[in-house]
Write an enzyme that holds these catalytic residues in place. Structure first.
Site, PDB file in Angstrom:
ATOM      1  N   CYS A 260     -63.422 -17.725 -46.649  1.00 26.67           N
ATOM      2  CA  CYS A 260     -64.756 -17.218 -46.962  1.00 26.67           C
ATOM      3  C   CYS A 260     -65.281 -17.849 -48.257  1.00 26.67           C
ATOM      4  O   CYS A 260     -65.511 -19.040 -48.286  1.00 26.67           O
ATOM      5  CB  CYS A 260     -64.721 -15.689 -47.017  1.00 26.67           C
TER       6      CYS A 260
ATOM      7  N   HIS B 235     -61.648 -13.872 -41.901  1.00 29.31           N
ATOM      8  CA  HIS B 235     -60.648 -13.346 -42.839  1.00 29.31           C
ATOM      9  C   HIS B 235     -59.330 -12.997 -42.148  1.00 29.31           C
ATOM     10  O   HIS B 235     -59.157 -11.850 -41.718  1.00 29.31           O
ATOM     11  CB  HIS B 235     -61.186 -12.063 -43.483  1.00 29.31           C
TER      12      HIS B 235
ATOM     13  N   GLU C 110     -56.568 -12.391 -43.493  1.00 28.67           N
ATOM     14  CA  GLU C 110     -55.845 -11.367 -44.275  1.00 28.67           C
ATOM     15  C   GLU C 110     -56.311  -9.961 -43.925  1.00 28.67           C
ATOM     16  O   GLU C 110     -55.650  -8.985 -44.269  1.00 28.67           O
ATOM     17  CB  GLU C 110     -55.990 -11.655 -45.779  1.00 28.67           C
TER      18      GLU C 110
END
EC number: 6.3.5.3
Lengths: 80, 231
Positions: free
Chosen positions: B86, B196, B198
């Site tokens: 990002c 993302h 994560e």
């Protein structure tokens, strides 16, 4: 000395903000508006009186930080 | 294998990245402040999401001049693994470690939702545990994720297999060229992506499809350094 820097999105790159503002102007009745391009305006005061030095330095600032030349063009004016 | 998660003023996915490394592969991980001038202790560097320096001027434009970025560049040149997520992706493009630039989303909206991605290249250190062409569910959260590069660069990316992830056909959320969601450098060791991973490491979060990015890079590192090192 004062530098005025204009950063604009390159002609061949889509400017979604410009397109949205154009749409808003049309819906307000400003039908004569063709294209809208949105850019940035920056004022820099420089601690120098040497015009040619200022020109080289501001150009370097634009290339290095103020514009991303992949998608943006820049121009500037020096005053004082 | 040692991980660094770079922290800029305004980063806000640093904790998620740190926890993801801990939870998915249990390897040592440190937060590294943007003023750091030595990353030699680390094997992989994660440049996390957020709004570094308030995204002033352009996303990533100021962060790329932080002292730590010289070290990230060095690490990339040494072939260490670098992942920009990002805002991290935006910083890596501004720094010239990846080609192109991230523009405002075509519809001008901040898009925050799960996204289906196609794994286009599963031969990068971060994607080797995926199947080529597999569709994975990894969320996005960005206002400026509209990947742009000129036609010449795009042709080069395609020819070199540098497109790593694409949004599923018909589901491009931001207007990116060729539906690009993530790319890598020519050496394959630097990957940047808007989604993302994560945030997709557990079914509790809605998806665990991001997990394999972490298991991938661990297995890539082990292969490079011999399986016995560091567990």
């Amino acid at each position: 000395m004062k530098a005025t820097v204009y950063v604009t999105i390159k002609e061949n790159v889509l400017d979604p903000q410009g397109a949205a503002v154009q749409g808003a102007l049309h819906s307000l009745g400003f039908k004569e508006v063709g294209k809208v391009r949105i850019g940035k305006y920056m004022e820099l005061t420089l601690d120098t009186n040497d015009r040619s030095e200022a020109e080289a330095r501001v150009k370097a600032m634009c290339e290095k930080l103020l514009a991303n030349t992949v998608v943006e063009d820049y121009r500037f004016e020096l005053e004082g | 294998m040692r991980f660094a998660v770079i922290v800029f003023p305004g980063s806000n996915c640093d904790i998620d990245c740190y926890k993801a490394v801990e939870e998915t592969i249990g390897q040592p991980v440190d937060y590294v402040w943007h003023t750091a001038t030595d990353l030699s202790a680390y094997d992989a560097i994660i440049v996390p999401g957020g709004f570094s320096y308030g995204d002033y001027l352009r996303c990533g434009a100021i962060a790329r001049f932080a002292p730590v970025m010289n070290e990230v560049r060095k690490a990339a040149e040494e072939g260490k693994y670098v992942l920009g997520i990002c805002n991290g992706f935006q910083i890596l493009t501004e720094a010239g470690l990846l080609p192109g630039v991230l523009l405002r989303n075509r519809e001008l909206k901040f898009r925050c939702h799960p996204a289906l991605l196609e794994v286009v290249n599963n031969e990068t250190p971060f994607t080797r545990d995926y199947a080529k062409g597999e569709i994975v569910n990894i969320p996005i959260a960005h206002g400026e994720g509209n990947y742009y590069c000129d036609e010449e660069t795009l042709a080069k990316l395609e020819a070199n297999g540098q497109v790593v992830f694409r949004y599923k056909a018909g589901e491009n959320p931001n207007g990116s060229v060729s539906d690009i969601a993530g790319i890598c450098n020519e050496g394959r060791n630097v990957v940047g992506m808007m989604p993302h991973p994560e945030r997709a490491v557990s079914e509790l979060l809605g998806s665990s499809d991001g997990k394999r990015m972490f298991t991938s890079v661990l297995s890539a590192w082990r292969e490079r350094h011999g399986a016995t090192v560091n567990g």
